[in-house]
Write a protein that holds these residues in place. Structure first.
Motif, short mmCIF file in Angstrom:
data_model
loop_
_atom_site.label_atom_id
_atom_site.label_comp_id
_atom_site.label_asym_id
_atom_site.label_seq_id
_atom_site.Cartn_x
_atom_site.Cartn_y
_atom_site.Cartn_z
N UNK A 3 -30.98 -4.15 9.33
CA UNK A 3 -31.88 -3.19 9.99
C UNK A 3 -31.58 -3.14 11.48
N UNK A 4 -31.42 -4.30 12.11
CA UNK A 4 -31.14 -4.35 13.55
C UNK A 4 -29.83 -3.67 13.90
N UNK A 5 -28.81 -3.88 13.06
CA UNK A 5 -27.49 -3.26 13.29
C UNK A 5 -27.62 -1.73 13.30
N UNK A 6 -28.35 -1.19 12.34
CA UNK A 6 -28.53 0.26 12.26
C UNK A 6 -29.39 0.80 13.39
N UNK A 7 -30.42 0.06 13.74
CA UNK A 7 -31.28 0.46 14.85
C UNK A 7 -30.48 0.53 16.15
N UNK A 8 -29.65 -0.48 16.38
CA UNK A 8 -28.82 -0.52 17.59
C UNK A 8 -27.88 0.69 17.63
N UNK A 9 -27.27 1.01 16.48
CA UNK A 9 -26.34 2.14 16.41
C UNK A 9 -27.03 3.46 16.76
N UNK A 10 -28.23 3.66 16.21
CA UNK A 10 -28.97 4.90 16.46
C UNK A 10 -29.41 4.99 17.92
N UNK A 11 -30.04 3.94 18.42
CA UNK A 11 -30.56 3.96 19.79
C UNK A 11 -29.46 4.13 20.83
N UNK A 12 -28.37 3.39 20.66
CA UNK A 12 -27.27 3.48 21.64
C UNK A 12 -26.58 4.84 21.57
N UNK A 13 -26.51 5.42 20.37
CA UNK A 13 -25.92 6.75 20.24
C UNK A 13 -26.78 7.78 20.95
N UNK A 14 -28.08 7.71 20.77
CA UNK A 14 -28.99 8.64 21.44
C UNK A 14 -28.87 8.50 22.96
N UNK A 15 -28.77 7.27 23.45
CA UNK A 15 -28.64 7.04 24.89
C UNK A 15 -27.34 7.63 25.45
N UNK A 125 -12.00 20.23 23.84
CA UNK A 125 -12.72 20.79 24.99
C UNK A 125 -13.99 20.00 25.28
N UNK A 126 -14.69 19.59 24.24
CA UNK A 126 -15.94 18.83 24.38
C UNK A 126 -15.93 17.67 23.40
N UNK A 127 -16.41 16.53 23.84
CA UNK A 127 -16.53 15.38 22.95
C UNK A 127 -17.94 14.83 23.02
N UNK A 128 -18.57 14.72 21.86
CA UNK A 128 -19.89 14.08 21.75
C UNK A 128 -19.63 12.71 21.14
N UNK A 129 -19.95 11.66 21.91
CA UNK A 129 -19.58 10.30 21.53
C UNK A 129 -20.77 9.52 21.01
N UNK A 130 -20.53 8.81 19.92
CA UNK A 130 -21.54 7.93 19.35
C UNK A 130 -21.15 6.48 19.53
N UNK A 131 -22.10 5.60 19.33
CA UNK A 131 -21.88 4.16 19.47
C UNK A 131 -21.39 3.59 18.15
N UNK A 132 -20.36 2.75 18.23
CA UNK A 132 -19.87 2.06 17.04
C UNK A 132 -19.95 0.56 17.30
N UNK A 142 -11.42 0.96 5.56
CA UNK A 142 -11.83 1.87 6.64
C UNK A 142 -13.08 2.62 6.18
N UNK A 143 -14.17 1.88 6.02
CA UNK A 143 -15.43 2.47 5.57
C UNK A 143 -16.56 2.13 6.55
N UNK A 144 -16.22 2.09 7.81
CA UNK A 144 -17.22 1.75 8.82
C UNK A 144 -18.35 2.77 8.84
N UNK A 145 -19.45 2.36 9.38
CA UNK A 145 -20.63 3.21 9.44
C UNK A 145 -20.37 4.47 10.24
N UNK A 146 -20.86 5.59 9.71
CA UNK A 146 -20.79 6.86 10.43
C UNK A 146 -22.19 7.31 10.82
N UNK A 147 -23.11 6.36 10.88
CA UNK A 147 -24.49 6.67 11.24
C UNK A 147 -24.56 7.37 12.59
N UNK A 155 -28.77 15.83 16.02
CA UNK A 155 -29.26 16.24 17.34
C UNK A 155 -28.72 17.62 17.68
N UNK A 156 -27.43 17.82 17.46
CA UNK A 156 -26.78 19.09 17.78
C UNK A 156 -27.39 20.24 16.98
#
Length: 165
Positions: A3-15, A125-132, A142-147, A155-156
């Motif tokens: 749960x913490x791993x997923x929460x971190x991924x979501x929050x850091x991506x939003x930031x 031209x544009x890159x929207x970056x998420x946290x991994x 190669x099945x890492x999370x794409x959350x 969001x987009x």
């Protein structure tokens, strides 16, 4: 831990998201006559979901996940159209080649990825970056999370619907 791993991924991506950049991407989607979304592997599911949602709100949109079709389609896309790439690491050969083709034709490209330093990020031209996160529960594959990519796509598309209402 899970749960913490997923929460971190979501929050850091939003930031990592910039309101201005999301607004720019929304405008590019709005102005495009047609949208092409390209993804490979597990990113295909996000690409397909984005396509369906854009179609539901009246945008002409198609998705491609076959490497040969991606390469060929990228040669036919018009300047009035838009290409969106969904790629976890931003190094998938056919996506990079397609983006290079589109760049030469001055077609607008948007990339959703977790690597700002990737080839796809650099030529898009544009890159929207998420946290991994560093941890993978399937290290041999190669099945890492794409959350984070899901979060950016959501969001987009939410921003697009809000802006266009």
């Amino acid at each position: 831990l899970a749960i913490r791993k997923n929460e971190e991924e979501v929050l850091k991506t939003i930031q990592l998201q910039s309101i201005g950049q999301i607004e720019d991407a929304v405008q590019k989607i709005h102005n495009a006559d047609k949208i092409y979304i390209f993804g490979r592997g597990f990113s295909e599911m996000i690409a397909k979901e984005m396509t369906i949602k854009l179609q539901l709100i009246g945008k002409t949109c198609e998705v491609h996940d076959d490497p040969n079709i991606i390469r060929l389609k990228s040669r036919d896309i018009d300047k009035s159209e838009l290409a969106i790439f969904v790629s976890l690491n931003g190094e998938t050969a056919e996506l990079v080649e397609a983006c290079q083709n589109l760049s030469m034709k001055q077609v607008t490209t948007i990339t959703l990825t977790t690597r700002i330093d990737s080839t796809l990020s650099k030529i898009s031209d544009m890159t929207l970056v998420g946290y991994k996160g560093e941890q993978s529960f399937f290290p041999d594959y190669e099945v890492r999370s794409r959350l984070s990519l899901h979060v950016i796509a959501r969001i987009l598309l939410d921003a697009y619907v809000i802006r266009m209402k």
